[in-house]
Design a protein around this motif. Structure first.
Motif, short mmCIF file in Angstrom:
data_model
loop_
_atom_site.label_atom_id
_atom_site.label_comp_id
_atom_site.label_asym_id
_atom_site.label_seq_id
_atom_site.Cartn_x
_atom_site.Cartn_y
_atom_site.Cartn_z
N ALA A 253 125.33 -36.13 30.96
CA ALA A 253 124.74 -35.18 30.00
C ALA A 253 123.52 -34.51 30.60
CB ALA A 253 124.37 -35.91 28.72
N ARG A 254 122.65 -35.29 31.23
CA ARG A 254 121.42 -34.74 31.81
C ARG A 254 121.76 -33.78 32.95
NH1 ARG A 254 118.66 -35.75 27.61
NH2 ARG A 254 117.25 -37.54 27.53
N GLU A 255 122.75 -34.16 33.77
CA GLU A 255 123.12 -33.29 34.90
C GLU A 255 123.70 -31.98 34.41
OE1 GLU A 255 125.60 -35.82 37.22
OE2 GLU A 255 123.89 -36.77 38.24
N ALA A 277 122.48 -44.64 35.09
CA ALA A 277 122.03 -43.32 34.65
C ALA A 277 121.05 -42.70 35.64
CB ALA A 277 121.37 -43.43 33.28
N GLY A 278 120.35 -43.51 36.40
CA GLY A 278 119.31 -43.01 37.28
C GLY A 278 118.00 -42.91 36.51
N ALA A 279 116.93 -43.43 37.09
CA ALA A 279 115.66 -43.53 36.37
C ALA A 279 115.16 -42.18 35.87
CB ALA A 279 114.61 -44.18 37.26
N SER A 280 115.36 -41.13 36.67
CA SER A 280 114.80 -39.83 36.29
C SER A 280 115.51 -39.24 35.08
CB SER A 280 114.89 -38.87 37.48
OG SER A 280 116.24 -38.71 37.83
N ASN A 281 116.75 -39.69 34.83
CA ASN A 281 117.46 -39.18 33.65
C ASN A 281 117.08 -39.92 32.38
OD1 ASN A 281 118.90 -37.29 35.12
ND2 ASN A 281 120.48 -38.78 35.67
N LEU A 282 116.38 -41.03 32.53
CA LEU A 282 116.07 -41.85 31.37
C LEU A 282 114.70 -41.51 30.79
CD1 LEU A 282 117.61 -45.24 32.52
CD2 LEU A 282 118.44 -43.74 30.72
N ASN A 283 114.54 -40.26 30.40
CA ASN A 283 113.38 -39.84 29.64
C ASN A 283 113.87 -39.33 28.30
OD1 ASN A 283 111.06 -40.31 31.33
ND2 ASN A 283 112.00 -38.79 32.70
#
Lengths: 393, 320
Positions: A253-255, A277-283
């Motif tokens: 979704a973030r990508e 998910a990758g840390a940067s996507n978890l905001n």
């Protein structure tokens, strides 16, 4: 004829070996049983999924429960654990429930999953053995088939529905959202329960459900559905389900450029979520849980330290819940002053418990009244935790 | 010859009554406690499952991997009946009947296209059908989806005992009937059987449907005896478990299925306290059996009184 005879003899030999083994088993049981009735040891049954599909939960809970018993013994108690493994199999759980009732335990903690727990409740209730379930969250699991509460059955976790309602409350009150898309796992009762409760509460608070779509356990590609979502008019995405799929959904979704708030449930609560998910996507990701180490109380901190010292690893929500369950049972036994089943039962029912997962007492369905924690993720790390109590009737 | 048969039948009847009496005495004497009673019920249900699959695999020679699919039909028929319509023992009986009717119908639908396949292809096709049945139940409203049904206990071990007896008699007599011999001929050589004028597809379907109906009885009894049924208890791994019982006992041997079901359940109970090594020992036992007795404990042989009498007679003759 000769082979037939041989076959018969070998079958007979095997049967004899098996029955001998069975004898050995029962005779080894007897002396330990008589030892215990001699002294004042209180036996506590620990019945978990130690092998099989959900062994992770079972082992985490066993560690928490054993720690509680160890601490109680160090504080002058005389408790002995009776540990059984149900292989994550409900049939096995039924046999073990009968076994525990036979063993004369003062109470039982476990099993971890709702299905296995439900399979054991009737037997334990009939045998008047008090059960504390750490994590049987399924809706109505503490009620018997005709809808009456099992007298001897308690759980210390909130129901799936309560968690869903809490998230709806948080989304409307704190995040100020009004239009949600729900993307749920359709292969677990957990996600279905959450979806129903969330939908009901969200609508009640004046929100709109823009769309509800489903994925299945094991799916890995969510792009087509997410593309469909992208053009809709919504401001928050709710994903009730487990981290395996939720992690991938968040990443995809973030990508794709979906940057609205994503909210979920305690199925997100795993280290693997960051890997997937990758840390940067978890905001801007929020989820409900019963347990967090963020802003830990002194009691919780003490538990975490003791757990780390004992097992050299971080405790999970399951260990904390089992730790609380076991402590609650021990407290009730001490308060009752005996292991008499009715005394223990009523002590549990009237307890005001102050544990590492919060303070609570039991409602009329033997489910705790406690608030849900909503955790905020910042770069994949738990940033903040807020207690939410939904206004449900 | 007729007399022999009669004597044998009487001996079997005697064995049934004797084992029922012994079990009753052991239970009332408290030697078989509640724990062993549940083990006993598990054994009974496993026996019914094993002989029903044995009918398909052992007697007719058709490799089916979808047996759990028929068990789940029985379980949910009985479960829904108990939950929503009739409770108690009458509900179980109605559930068993409903389960048998539904699974016979489903088995027919499954069998007509798939039983034209052979060997591996049939195995994969039945595996798929088993999963389809499960997924359908998973998504139905009346079955309560993934959460499953929580049920009151309505089945006692007496019921399971007599169900085992009845199912065994049905399967054994089928195996010895003209239809059963036709099925055996299909197992031995399909082309030769066809050449002899046997409608192989029809017999394969007959055995498959009968096996499915008996499996649904086991499912219904399970639902009534074990409190909780959930779709994820009846995945293909359950089918494999049943298959293991059949192969372990010997494909085509009904007494072999009895022995294997009993042994596997007992092994499981005995190894309960060694939870970490339990599956290893179980696996090892299977490997050892397959290495030393590739055709299972009994192969295609049966333990029969006529066999026993022959052995005794022979022994007597040798002694004289």
């Amino acid at each position: 004829m000769k082979t037939m005879k041989k076959a018969f003899m070998s079958a007979l030999a095997i049967m004899m070996a098996a029955s001998l083994a069975a004898c050995g088993d029962s005779s080894s049981d007897t002396p330990s049983g008589s030892d215990n009735s001699g002294s004042n040891t209180v036996k506590i049954g620990l019945h978990f999924e130690l092998t099989g599909e959900v062994a992770d939960y079972g082992n985490a809970e066993l560690k928490g429960a054993k720690l509680a018993i160890k601490q109680a013994n160090e504080a002058g108690g005389n408790y002995e654990e009776v540990i059984y493994d149900n292989k994550s199999d409900t049939t096995e759980a039924v046999t073990l429930a009968a076994q525990l009732a036979n063993d004369g335990v003062a109470g039982v903690v476990g099993p971890a999953t709702s299905g296995s727990s439900a399979a054991t409740y009737q037997i334990k209730n009939d045998a008047k053995v008090t059960v504390i379930s750490p994590s049987a969250t399924q809706i109505g699991v503490t009620l018997d088939p005709s809808g009456n509460v099992y007298n001897y059955v308690f759980r210390i976790c909130f129901e799936d529905s309560y968690q869903g309602a809490a998230m709806a409350q948080y989304a409307v009150d704190t995040l100020a959202k009004g239009k949600v898309i729900i993307y749920a796992d359709n292969s677990s009762d957990y996600a279905k329960g959450l979806t129903e409760a969330f939908t009901e509460q969200f609508k009640k608070l004046g929100g709109t459900i823009v769309a509800t779509d489903y994925y299945s356990k094991g799916d890995t590609d969510f792009n087509s559905v997410l593309t469909k979502f992208k053009d809709m008019d919504y401001d928050v995405l709710y994903i009730p389900g487990y981290y395996n799929e939720a992690g991938l959904i968040i990443k995809q979704a973030r990508e794709m450029g979906i940057d609205c708030e994503i909210i979920g449930s305690d199925g997100f609560d795993s280290e693997s979520l960051i890997d997937l998910a990758g840390a940067s996507n978890l905001n801007k990701v929020y989820y409900t849980t019963a347990y967090t180490t963020v802003g830990a109380s002194d009691a919780l901190q003490a538990f975490i330290d003791a757990y780390k010292a004992e097992y050299n690893e971080e405790p999970s929500m399951f260990s904390a819940l089992a730790y609380d369950s076991t402590n609650l049972l021990i407290q009730a036994i001490e308060k009752a002053g005996s292991t008499d089943s009715d005394a223990v039962r009523s002590a549990v029912e009237n307890i005001e418990f102050d544990g590492v997962t919060g303070s609570f007492s039991f409602d009329e369905t033997h489910t705790p009244i406690k608030s849900v924690l909503v955790v905020t993720l910042v770069d994949g790390v738990q940033g903040d935790a807020v207690a939410v109590s939904p206004d449900v009737d | 010859m007729k007399n022999w048969m009669k004597k044998e039948n009487l001996l079997w009847l005697g064995l049934i009554v004797l084992s029922y009496a012994v079990l009753n005495i052991l239970i009332s004497a408290g030697i078989i406690n509640n724990v062993y009673k549940t083990v006993l019920m598990t054994i009974g249900i496993n026996i019914i499952l094993a002989i029903s699959l044995n009918l398909i695999i052992g007697i007719t020679g058709q490799f089916s991997l979808g047996h759990a699919g028929f068990m789940i039909i029985g379980a949910y028929s009985c479960g829904v009946m108990l939950k929503s319509f009739v409770s108690g023992v009458p509900g179980v009986f109605l559930g068993i009947i409903a389960g048998m009717v539904i699974s016979a119908f489903v088995a027919l639908v499954v069998a007509i296209p798939t039983l034209r396949l052979r060997g591996d292809y049939l195995a994969i096709a039945t595996l798929g059908f088993g999963e389809i049945i499960r997924i359908v139940i998973l998504n139905m409203k009346i079955t309560n989806g993934a959460a499953g049904l929580i049920l009151p206990k309505a089945v006692s071990w007496h019921m399971i005992f007599w169900a085992v007896v009845i199912c065994t008699i049905v399967v054994v007599n089928f195996g010895r009937s003209a239809h059963g011999r036709a099925c055996i001929s299909v197992r031995e050589d399909e082309i030769a059987a066809e050449a002899m004028g046997i409608n192989t597809t029809q017999y394969k379907i007959l055995a498959f449907v009968l096996g499915a109906m008996i499996a649904s009885v086991a499912g219904a009894l399970y639902a009534g005896a074990f409190y909780v049924i959930k779709p994820d208890m009846f995945t293909y791994s359950k089918s494999i478990d049943i298959l293991v019982l059949v192969v372990f006992g010997g494909m085509g041997s009904i007494t072999g299925s009895f022995i294997s079901s009993t042994l596997v359940s007992l092994l499981n109970t005995v190894l309960q306290q060694f939870s970490s090594v339990r599956m290893i020992v179980y696996g090892l036992a299977l490997v050892v059996i397959m290495v030393f007795r590739p055709s299972g404990l009994l192969g295609r042989k049966e333990l029969t009184f006529s066999g026993l009498l022959k052995v005794l007679k022979k022994g007597k003759g040798a002694a004289q």
